[in-house]
Enzyme design. Structure first.
Site, PDB file in Angstrom:
ATOM      1  N   ARG A 152     -83.552 -32.246 -58.175  1.00  0.00           N
ATOM      2  CA  ARG A 152     -84.481 -32.987 -59.031  1.00  0.00           C
ATOM      3  C   ARG A 152     -83.858 -34.131 -59.821  1.00  0.00           C
ATOM      4  NH1 ARG A 152     -87.182 -28.383 -62.397  1.00  0.00           N
ATOM      5  NH2 ARG A 152     -85.656 -26.972 -61.430  1.00  0.00           N
ATOM      6  N   GLU A 180     -79.164 -25.257 -46.335  1.00  0.00           N
ATOM      7  CA  GLU A 180     -80.511 -25.001 -45.819  1.00  0.00           C
ATOM      8  C   GLU A 180     -80.492 -24.845 -44.305  1.00  0.00           C
ATOM      9  OE1 GLU A 180     -83.827 -27.292 -47.935  1.00  0.00           O
ATOM     10  OE2 GLU A 180     -82.069 -28.537 -48.335  1.00  0.00           O
TER      11      GLU A 180
END
Length: 372
Positions: free
Chosen positions: A76, A251
């Site tokens: 973020r 990921e």
């Protein structure tokens, strides 16, 4: 659809709109009288039409705030760099597909990935969507269930693969077939569109120190385009709003390729490395997991494709939280999602706790339209 809102629904929508517009005005320095005039305009729209329409600037800032408020996201720090593409005027499935293709091309950018979101028409109620994208990610590999219960390809895609086949799509049956885009608009039923091959950037995976790694024949797509979540801004529900950042290496290397319910490739890599897999105490899984992640990071960087390792991402998130505190905001986060799945105790995030308060605007999960 808007006319089906009750008076109570309209009051709630007005409250949500007011909360967002006041935050928008406060953070961007909008004069108070302009904010009050905008709220009066929204109230008039609600009384007349049962809904209201975000301006382009409100839509863009709302999408950025939703990223800033996403408790599950470690990336973020870059929330304010999000590029917002307004596709609310798309009136046909073809126009939806064209907007998605533009998004993929723009965001991929030859590997220099740009955080991007494309936003389609909203609904006043999430259970009555104007637009939906069936894919969980715009680019994902098919999963073909076999008679023996195994899956060729990505098991997480097995239900969508069967839904696509029921619509008439046929893949080649390899472990890395890219699924088509499936969109639905105004309740007319799903339509599928083949993704143009030149839009789908894939990275062949090799290892800098293990030449035999290439024998596994692995690759992965360059950009994680999340496309199944609902974006909520000021009480309006954008049920089709695909967005992307770039990958954190784990990921792919510690989840997509390693999880036993995904590609489950650690046993194959361990065998290739000559590790003793007879006993857990040899830590063969851990050793194979590290090398899988080394291969992912090395391959993406060798091809000039944006990616971040979990140590860097953790430091970036800690900087994000410090910036939030400097702005007088309490940084929020869901610890179980922020902690990297590889060597978590070596990152700062592991040793920090965050408030898991859910602020809006935000992105929310929504039911799968194909029943998977």
């Amino acid at each position: 659809m808007q006319n089906q809102l009750t008076a109570a629904d309209c009051r709630t929508l007005l409250q949500e709109a007011e909360q967002f517009i006041r935050q928008y005005g406060a953070e961007l320095g909008v004069p108070q009288d302009a904010t009050e005039a905008r709220l009066a305009q929204i109230k008039d729209e609600l009384e007349t039409a049962g809904t209201y329409v975000h301006t382009a600037d409100e839509l863009a800032y709302g999408a950025k705030l939703a990223w800033r408020n996403s408790n599950r996201c470690i990336g973020r720090l870059f929330w304010d760099s999000l590029v917002v593409q307004d596709a609310r005027a798309a009136a046909t499935e073809e126009e939806m597909a064209e907007a998605v293709f533009r998004h993929i091309g723009y965001a991929t950018n030859g590997g220099k990935i740009r955080p991007t979101i494309t936003i389609f028409a909203p609904a006043a109620r999430p259970e009555q969507p104007r637009a939906r994208i069936w894919n969980e990610q715009l680019i994902r590999y098919a999963g073909y269930r076999q008679a023996d219960g195994s899956v060729v390809g990505d098991p997480v895609s097995a239900d969508l693969t069967e839904a696509c086949e029921a619509l008439g799509w046929r893949g080649a049956g390899t472990p890395f077939d890219v699924l088509p885009l499936v969109v639905e608009l105004d309740g007319r039923g799903p339509r599928w569109f083949e993704l143009p091959k030149d839009l789908v950037l894939e990275v062949p995976l090799v290892h800098p120190d293990l030449p035999a790694f290439a024998e596994l024949g692995l690759k992965w797509y360059a950009v994680p385009f999340v496309s199944s979540m609902r974006l909520e801004i000021g009480g309006l529900h954008y049920t089709a709003a695909p967005f992307n950042g770039w990958y954190m290496g784990t990921e792919i290397g510690a989840r997509n390729l390693a999880d036993p319910f995904r590609y489950d490739l650690l046993p194959k890599l361990a065998a290739l490395m000559g590790l003793d897999t007879a006993r857990d105490s040899t830590l063969w899984r851990d050793r194979a997991l590290v090398e899988m992640n080394v291969a992912v990071l090395h391959s993406f960087k060798a091809r000039g494709v944006t990616i971040v390792d979990h140590h860097t991402a953790s430091r970036q998130f800690m900087l994000f939280t410090e910036k939030e505190r400097q702005q007088g905001r309490v940084p929020t986060g869901r610890w179980s999602w922020l902690v990297p799945p590889l060597s978590p105790a070596t990152t700062g995030v592991f040793h920090t706790r965050y408030e898991d308060t859910e602020n809006k605007p935000n992105y929310f999960y929504q039911p799968t339209p194909y029943g998977g």
